[in-house]
Design a protein around this motif. Structure first.
Motif, PDB file in Angstrom:
ATOM      1  N   ALA A 185       0.834  -1.207   0.000  1.00  0.00           N
ATOM      2  CA  ALA A 185       0.000   0.000   0.000  1.00  0.00           C
ATOM      3  C   ALA A 185       0.869   1.258   0.000  1.00  0.00           C
ATOM      4  N   ILE A 186       1.933   1.259   0.808  1.00  0.00           N
ATOM      5  CA  ILE A 186       2.823   2.428   0.865  1.00  0.00           C
ATOM      6  C   ILE A 186       3.559   2.607  -0.455  1.00  0.00           C
ATOM      7  N   ALA A 187       3.992   1.477  -1.067  1.00  0.00           N
ATOM      8  CA  ALA A 187       4.700   1.558  -2.353  1.00  0.00           C
ATOM      9  C   ALA A 187       3.805   2.179  -3.417  1.00  0.00           C
ATOM     10  N   ARG A 188       2.525   1.798  -3.449  1.00  0.00           N
ATOM     11  CA  ARG A 188       1.606   2.363  -4.440  1.00  0.00           C
ATOM     12  C   ARG A 188       1.319   3.836  -4.171  1.00  0.00           C
ATOM     13  N   ALA A 189       1.121   4.186  -2.894  1.00  0.00           N
ATOM     14  CA  ALA A 189       0.752   5.563  -2.553  1.00  0.00           C
ATOM     15  C   ALA A 189       1.902   6.527  -2.783  1.00  0.00           C
ATOM     16  N   LEU A 190       3.133   6.119  -2.480  1.00  0.00           N
ATOM     17  CA  LEU A 190       4.288   7.017  -2.598  1.00  0.00           C
ATOM     18  C   LEU A 190       5.073   6.779  -3.887  1.00  0.00           C
ATOM     19  N   ASP A 191       4.634   5.820  -4.675  1.00  0.00           N
ATOM     20  CA  ASP A 191       5.311   5.486  -5.930  1.00  0.00           C
ATOM     21  C   ASP A 191       6.791   5.176  -5.691  1.00  0.00           C
ATOM     22  N   VAL A 192       7.029   4.247  -4.783  1.00  0.00           N
ATOM     23  CA  VAL A 192       8.393   3.809  -4.466  1.00  0.00           C
ATOM     24  C   VAL A 192       8.433   2.285  -4.550  1.00  0.00           C
ATOM     25  N   SER A 193       9.638   1.720  -4.491  1.00  0.00           N
ATOM     26  CA  SER A 193       9.776   0.265  -4.509  1.00  0.00           C
ATOM     27  C   SER A 193       9.306  -0.316  -3.171  1.00  0.00           C
ATOM     28  N   GLU A 194       9.081  -1.624  -3.179  1.00  0.00           N
ATOM     29  CA  GLU A 194       8.631  -2.262  -1.937  1.00  0.00           C
ATOM     30  C   GLU A 194       9.724  -2.231  -0.871  1.00  0.00           C
ATOM     31  N   ALA A 195      10.983  -2.285  -1.296  1.00  0.00           N
ATOM     32  CA  ALA A 195      12.081  -2.187  -0.329  1.00  0.00           C
ATOM     33  C   ALA A 195      12.061  -0.828   0.361  1.00  0.00           C
ATOM     34  N   GLU A 196      11.864   0.263  -0.447  1.00  0.00           N
ATOM     35  CA  GLU A 196      11.765   1.607   0.155  1.00  0.00           C
ATOM     36  C   GLU A 196      10.510   1.714   1.006  1.00  0.00           C
ATOM     37  N   ALA A 197       9.417   1.115   0.536  1.00  0.00           N
ATOM     38  CA  ALA A 197       8.171   1.161   1.302  1.00  0.00           C
ATOM     39  C   ALA A 197       8.339   0.474   2.657  1.00  0.00           C
ATOM     40  N   GLU A 198       9.081  -0.631   2.679  1.00  0.00           N
ATOM     41  CA  GLU A 198       9.318  -1.321   3.959  1.00  0.00           C
ATOM     42  C   GLU A 198      10.127  -0.434   4.901  1.00  0.00           C
ATOM     43  N   SER A 199      11.090   0.331   4.335  1.00  0.00           N
ATOM     44  CA  SER A 199      11.865   1.257   5.160  1.00  0.00           C
ATOM     45  C   SER A 199      10.964   2.342   5.736  1.00  0.00           C
ATOM     46  N   PHE A 200      10.046   2.890   4.901  1.00  0.00           N
ATOM     47  CA  PHE A 200       9.089   3.878   5.402  1.00  0.00           C
ATOM     48  C   PHE A 200       8.230   3.285   6.516  1.00  0.00           C
ATOM     49  N   LYS A 201       7.811   2.034   6.318  1.00  0.00           N
ATOM     50  CA  LYS A 201       6.950   1.402   7.322  1.00  0.00           C
ATOM     51  C   LYS A 201       7.679   1.259   8.651  1.00  0.00           C
ATOM     52  N   ARG A 202       8.954   0.918   8.616  1.00  0.00           N
ATOM     53  CA  ARG A 202       9.706   0.695   9.849  1.00  0.00           C
ATOM     54  C   ARG A 202      10.024   2.000  10.578  1.00  0.00           C
ATOM     55  N   HIS A 203      10.281   3.074   9.825  1.00  0.00           N
ATOM     56  CA  HIS A 203      10.782   4.306  10.459  1.00  0.00           C
ATOM     57  C   HIS A 203       9.771   5.444  10.504  1.00  0.00           C
ATOM     58  N   SER A 204       8.776   5.430   9.604  1.00  0.00           N
ATOM     59  CA  SER A 204       7.899   6.598   9.524  1.00  0.00           C
ATOM     60  C   SER A 204       6.425   6.266   9.636  1.00  0.00           C
ATOM     61  N   ALA A 205       6.006   5.107   9.168  1.00  0.00           N
ATOM     62  CA  ALA A 205       4.578   4.789   9.125  1.00  0.00           C
ATOM     63  C   ALA A 205       4.031   4.511  10.515  1.00  0.00           C
ATOM     64  N   PHE A 206       2.734   4.748  10.663  1.00  0.00           N
ATOM     65  CA  PHE A 206       2.055   4.439  11.921  1.00  0.00           C
ATOM     66  C   PHE A 206       0.570   4.324  11.634  1.00  0.00           C
ATOM     67  N   LEU A 207      -0.139   3.817  12.597  1.00  0.00           N
ATOM     68  CA  LEU A 207      -1.593   3.719  12.541  1.00  0.00           C
ATOM     69  C   LEU A 207      -2.178   4.520  13.692  1.00  0.00           C
ATOM     70  N   ALA A 208      -3.340   5.114  13.453  1.00  0.00           N
ATOM     71  CA  ALA A 208      -3.990   5.915  14.488  1.00  0.00           C
ATOM     72  C   ALA A 208      -5.493   5.753  14.353  1.00  0.00           C
ATOM     73  N   PRO A 209      -6.236   5.884  15.455  1.00  0.00           N
ATOM     74  CA  PRO A 209      -7.698   5.839  15.362  1.00  0.00           C
ATOM     75  C   PRO A 209      -8.203   6.897  14.386  1.00  0.00           C
ATOM     76  N   PRO A 210      -9.274   6.636  13.639  1.00  0.00           N
ATOM     77  CA  PRO A 210      -9.780   7.593  12.646  1.00  0.00           C
ATOM     78  C   PRO A 210     -10.035   8.978  13.251  1.00  0.00           C
ATOM     79  N   GLY A 211      -9.526  10.028  12.530  1.00  0.00           N
ATOM     80  CA  GLY A 211      -9.711  11.408  12.970  1.00  0.00           C
ATOM     81  C   GLY A 211      -8.662  11.897  13.944  1.00  0.00           C
ATOM     82  N   LEU A 212      -7.810  10.990  14.425  1.00  0.00           N
ATOM     83  CA  LEU A 212      -6.794  11.372  15.415  1.00  0.00           C
ATOM     84  C   LEU A 212      -5.384  11.203  14.858  1.00  0.00           C
ATOM     85  N   GLU A 213      -5.250  11.174  13.528  1.00  0.00           N
ATOM     86  CA  GLU A 213      -3.955  10.902  12.930  1.00  0.00           C
ATOM     87  C   GLU A 213      -2.910  11.947  13.323  1.00  0.00           C
ATOM     88  N   TYR A 214      -3.276  13.241  13.243  1.00  0.00           N
ATOM     89  CA  TYR A 214      -2.293  14.287  13.522  1.00  0.00           C
ATOM     90  C   TYR A 214      -1.894  14.278  14.995  1.00  0.00           C
TER      91      TYR A 214
END
Length: 517
Positions: A185-214
């Motif tokens: 999903a991250i690779a498609r949204a950011l138009d990056v490779s899956e290896a880069e997407a995995e790096s984003f997931k490990r260091h930058s991605a997160f999940l939050a309850p709806p409406g409370l992302e910020y």
């Protein structure tokens, strides 16, 4: 249960083989007491049957036939089963029976994996889907604070979920979904490779309850749990939430199935596995399913927690493998034609001990044989001496062969110790006399026993009428072997007949009898 377990489940099958081989190479003095290999539960067929018996030997004989309505059993089918407690049958006519849980796997796939392991000098004790290893260790491995709870193990490409109530696994399911959904999903949204997407997931991605992302991102940034500066944090959270929705759907279905069947609501969900390490996943999943979720396991053995690559699958298989040294796991697919036959390395390391035990067994066998032969020879000598002594007394010379003794008897004019009258002679006399003199009496002669040492003849039979037995006794007194007066017999009334037993002293037949009668 396990002092120093080695978990090799990260990075796929090949990576696991490399890691366990490296562990063996680095410390050659360490031998593995037990090796467990997990099989993909999504590639395993499973079912539960209710059978009217619980003896595993009987179940094994009828199992394949009972599964033909749902599975095609072939020579490639590898089956394992466990017999549970009593259960109500599906139809009222069948009454109650016993739950038999069955798992089915491809024998060829198992052969391939065993061959790969043996190339690295490894021979697994246990091979089974880790999903079915959990019930074997649930009571000894976990100590939850709640009565009803669930475990969700999320890997890269698969997810397993089990619901436990009062220490018993009530429901287990496996799905071909995992943490790789977030990478894609991250690779498609950011138009990056899956290896880069995995790096984003490990260091930058997160999940939050709806409406409370910020707000959630601000909290995580302050804690240092995320480094989402170069990308839109809210968008990244929404992308992960959309991918996570594919995981939520089977989780909700599993919980709904459990509640519908048992009328019990789980109190907590424990998360584990590499795919569950996404920041904020416990809080986000809790908002989706309405249950308290946490990334932890209520383990009794806290020493397992220091392993960074901790996985529920690996721990359960390691514990089951350790216990299965005594073959306590009925769902082990490493059975039958695939049974664990010992490690070649073990034989090599203990070759001198095994050789010495083998030689000791040979010496013990030789000693037993020599002792037995000596005892047989002593018995032979004793019997030979006895026969020589007996024939010396009878024939005046020692005889040892059957032919010599037979010839001496045939050539002799008779011996006082050899009676001319036998039991058959007495029986013929009695039978003829009874037929001639007691034809009007209903009578059955059941037995005629002659004790030559005590000189006693015993006659048993049944006779009808009140005068039948006295007439029979008068007839016996005419026989020259019997006394003139025979003692009263023992009698018993059986229906309309007398059952009698006559014991007669036959002193007159001690010596050689005459030829008459």
């Amino acid at each position: 249960m396990l002092s120093e377990p080695i978990f090799c489940d990260e990075g796929g099958w090949e990576a696991s083989l490399r890691r366990i081989s490296a562990a063996c190479f680095q410390d050659k003095s360490k031998a593995f007491d037990a090796i467990g290999v997990t099989l993909d539960p999504a590639s395993t067929l499973s079912t539960t049957r209710v059978l009217p018996f619980s003896d595993p030997r009987v179940v094994e004989q009828v199992l394949e036939q009972s599964l033909t309505d749902i599975w095609k059993i072939t020579p490639d089918s590898q089956l394992a089963f466990s017999v549970g407690g009593a259960a109500k049958s599906l139809t009222e006519d069948d009454g109650t029976g016993y739950e038999v849980h069955v798992i089915h796997y491809s024998r060829q796939e198992m052969r391939d994996r065993i061959a790969e392991l043996k190339l690295r000098r490894l021979d697994p004790h246990v091979m089974m889907p880790a999903l079915y290893a959990l019930p074997q260790v649930i009571s000894t491995l976990f100590d939850p604070a709640v009565e009803t709870w669930a475990i969700i193990d999320i890997g890269a490409t698969r997810m397993s979920m089990s619901v436990i109530h009062r220490g018993k696994v009530c429901l287990s399911r496996a799905f071909k979904l995992g943490g790789q959904l977030f990478d894609e999903a991250i690779a498609r949204a950011l138009d990056v490779s899956e290896a880069e997407a995995e790096s984003f997931k490990r260091h930058s991605a997160f999940l939050a309850p709806p409406g409370l992302e910020y707000d959630f991102w601000v909290t995580l940034s302050k804690r240092g749990d995320t480094k989402a500066k170069e990308v839109d944090a809210r968008r990244l959270a929404q992308v992960c939430a959309h991918a996570g929705g594919m995981l939520v759907s089977p989780i909700r279905q599993t919980l709904a199935s459990f509640v519908a069947k048992h009328r019990i609501e789980p109190e907590r969900i424990y998360l584990t596995g590499g795919g569950a390490k996404l920041v904020g996943l416990p809080e986000w999943l809790s908002s989706q399913v309405g249950l308290d979720c946490e990334y932890a396991l209520p383990l009794r053995q806290t020493s397992l927690l220091h392993h960074e690559d901790f996985s529920l699958d690996a721990v359960c298989l390691a514990c089951v493998a350790a216990d299965n040294i005594d073959a306590k796991c009925p769902l082990n697919l490493r059975s039958g034609a695939m049974v664990h036959k010992g490690s070649l390395e073990y034989l090599k390391d203990n070759k001198w001990l095994i050789a010495s035990v083998f030689l000791a067994l040979i010496f013990a066998l030789v000693f037993m044989l020599s002792t037995k032969m000596s005892a047989v020879q002593m018995e032979h000598d004793r019997l030979k001496a006895t026969l020589e002594e007996a024939t010396q007394k009878v024939f005046g010379k020692p005889l040892l062969s059957y032919q010599q003794i037979s010839r001496e008897i045939a050539e002799s004019q008779g011996f006082s110790f050899i009676p001319e009258r036998t039991a058959f002679t007495h029986f013929v006399w009695l039978s003829n006399k009874v037929n001639d003199n007691l034809s009007d009496v209903e009578m059955d002669l059941n037995a005629l026993d002659i004790d030559s040492q005590r000189k006693i003849v015993t006659i048993r039979g049944e006779i009808a009428g009140d005068d039948g037995l006295p007439r029979f006794m008068q007839l016996l007194e005419q026989y020259d072997c019997f006394p003139d007066e025979i003692q009263e017999p023992k009698t018993q009334m059986v229906r309309d007949r007398y059952s009698f037993t006559l014991r007669i002293e036959a002193n007159h037949c001690i010596t050689r009898g005459s030829d008459d009668d």
